[in-house]
Write an enzyme that holds these catalytic residues in place. Sequence first.
Site, mmCIF file in Angstrom:
data_model
loop_
_atom_site.group_PDB
_atom_site.id
_atom_site.type_symbol
_atom_site.label_atom_id
_atom_site.label_comp_id
_atom_site.label_asym_id
_atom_site.label_seq_id
_atom_site.Cartn_x
_atom_site.Cartn_y
_atom_site.Cartn_z
ATOM 1 N N TYR A 114 60.682 -1.298 12.036
ATOM 2 C CA TYR A 114 61.045 0.086 11.796
ATOM 3 C C TYR A 114 61.136 0.303 10.301
ATOM 4 O O TYR A 114 60.346 -0.244 9.548
ATOM 5 C CB TYR A 114 62.330 0.434 12.558
ATOM 6 C CG TYR A 114 62.575 1.911 12.685
ATOM 7 C CD1 TYR A 114 61.582 2.768 13.162
ATOM 8 C CD2 TYR A 114 63.792 2.466 12.319
ATOM 9 C CE1 TYR A 114 61.791 4.124 13.268
ATOM 10 C CE2 TYR A 114 64.015 3.833 12.416
ATOM 11 C CZ TYR A 114 63.012 4.650 12.889
ATOM 12 O OH TYR A 114 63.216 6.002 12.991
ATOM 13 N N LYS A 169 51.910 4.036 40.504
ATOM 14 C CA LYS A 169 50.600 3.932 39.862
ATOM 15 C C LYS A 169 50.715 3.169 38.540
ATOM 16 O O LYS A 169 49.880 2.297 38.236
ATOM 17 C CB LYS A 169 50.064 5.341 39.615
ATOM 18 C CG LYS A 169 48.596 5.412 39.302
ATOM 19 C CD LYS A 169 47.794 5.248 40.572
ATOM 20 C CE LYS A 169 46.316 5.378 40.302
ATOM 21 N NZ LYS A 169 45.692 6.485 41.012
ATOM 22 N N ASN A 393 42.011 3.040 46.242
ATOM 23 C CA ASN A 393 41.669 3.214 44.833
ATOM 24 C C ASN A 393 42.192 2.106 43.931
ATOM 25 O O ASN A 393 41.658 1.895 42.837
ATOM 26 C CB ASN A 393 42.211 4.555 44.323
ATOM 27 C CG ASN A 393 41.544 5.743 44.960
ATOM 28 O OD1 ASN A 393 40.719 5.590 45.859
ATOM 29 N ND2 ASN A 393 41.895 6.934 44.524
#
Length: 467
Positions: A114, A169, A393
């Site tokens: 950072y 998903k 799928n």
Amino acid sequence: MASLPSVSYSITVRLEIDGRASAVSSLTNAVERVGGIVTALDVNSSGHERLRIDVTCAARDTNHAQAIVDSLDAVEGVTVHKVSDRTFLMHLGGKIEMRSKVPLRNRDELSMAYTPGVARVSSAIAANPYDARRLTVKRNSVAVVTDGSAVLGLGNIGPEASLPVMEGKAALFKRFADIDAWPIALDTQDTDEIVRTVQIIAPGFGGINLEDISAPRCFEVEARLRELLDIPVFHDDQHGTAIVVLAALKNALRVVGKELGGVRIAMSGAGAAGTAILKLLLHAGAKDVVVCDVRGAVHPGRDDLDANLEWIAANTNQTGYSGNLRGAVRGADVFVGVSAPNVLSGEDIAEMNDDSIIFALANPDPEVDPEIASLHAAVVATGRSDYPNQINNVLVFPGFFRGLLDAQSHRVTSDMMLAAADALASVVTADELSPHYIIPSVFHQGLSQRVAEAVRQAALRDTEAGR
């Protein structure tokens, strides 16, 4: 078509029962008596007089699960304490999380990850924005975008209710292709708003996976985003389904000894999935196709054709057939359904050509009962996991995006989809190929890698061609 007990409706019942010798068998008998299946039985604690037992069972649905609990509760000496739905337990708190890939153990590491060190990397990307693919999570990230309008078999359930599916998903992306995917559920079903929202969040991602957006809106959303964005846009309900169907059909045709260009195909469904399947089949060499929707065959003489149906009418149904689905199936070699349950009967399948192929993909209830279809057809595939040849799928989308990201592709092409279908089909060897095995399991070792490499090579060829 009767459903069978499934782990999707799996419950664990914590109960106490007296310590008699026949106690455990009485529990098993109680579950089996009402049609459930005991999948695990664990003694949680034991005493001289009582046993505490966790009984895990598979049920058909929520009502059947309650019937199982009631049957257990009715056993003499049983006290039911708690019932847990294992599917809901899996979803508590969500199924995905973000983790840091770098250690942050001290101030030195914090200063690089950072401020102030990160400013140097940001400045480098500002000077060369393409470096974001090399120096940030963009190189391995996909946005899974939905408006919640066409979720699984649930329909228009909205963005919040779509989140468990989008999380699932994302989990599959990570499990099968090590891709970091992020659920983006939009609280709008306005096409312009969807397109604009995805456009302005696109810099953070290497690809866009559109998911569960209803037709015909999904066609315009996908087409406009492909024009606007420099990252690939893939609508899995369309293109993922089409790739798996083509791969499975290639192997089914090998089983029956027919060629894609020589068979007659009848299709049921002209929505997102049906249209994408049709376009890919035509691109792969199919020539004789008739598509039907709720009003029957799509042909130029109909007075209700929108832009999508006009394209279908212009590119299919060479004989101008204007009847219903049952007539379209008569004499066909292949049936592909992505529509509604029970629109065909065994008698309809019997009137197809010899060695016919049935892809009845409506979920959870297919267009024709698979067991009845199997009496007349040589090969039967469904979208269900409790029958052979599941068209799913998940077989393609993780590997497909892996290839796109590895190639740093900017778009999805039909040639990439053909390459993915060929790779998927090739996973099933000649020795393995049979009427009951035309498509591999998602857990087949190396499946996603093979699809990814095929897509990567196709994408690189596209680059060489001057994309």
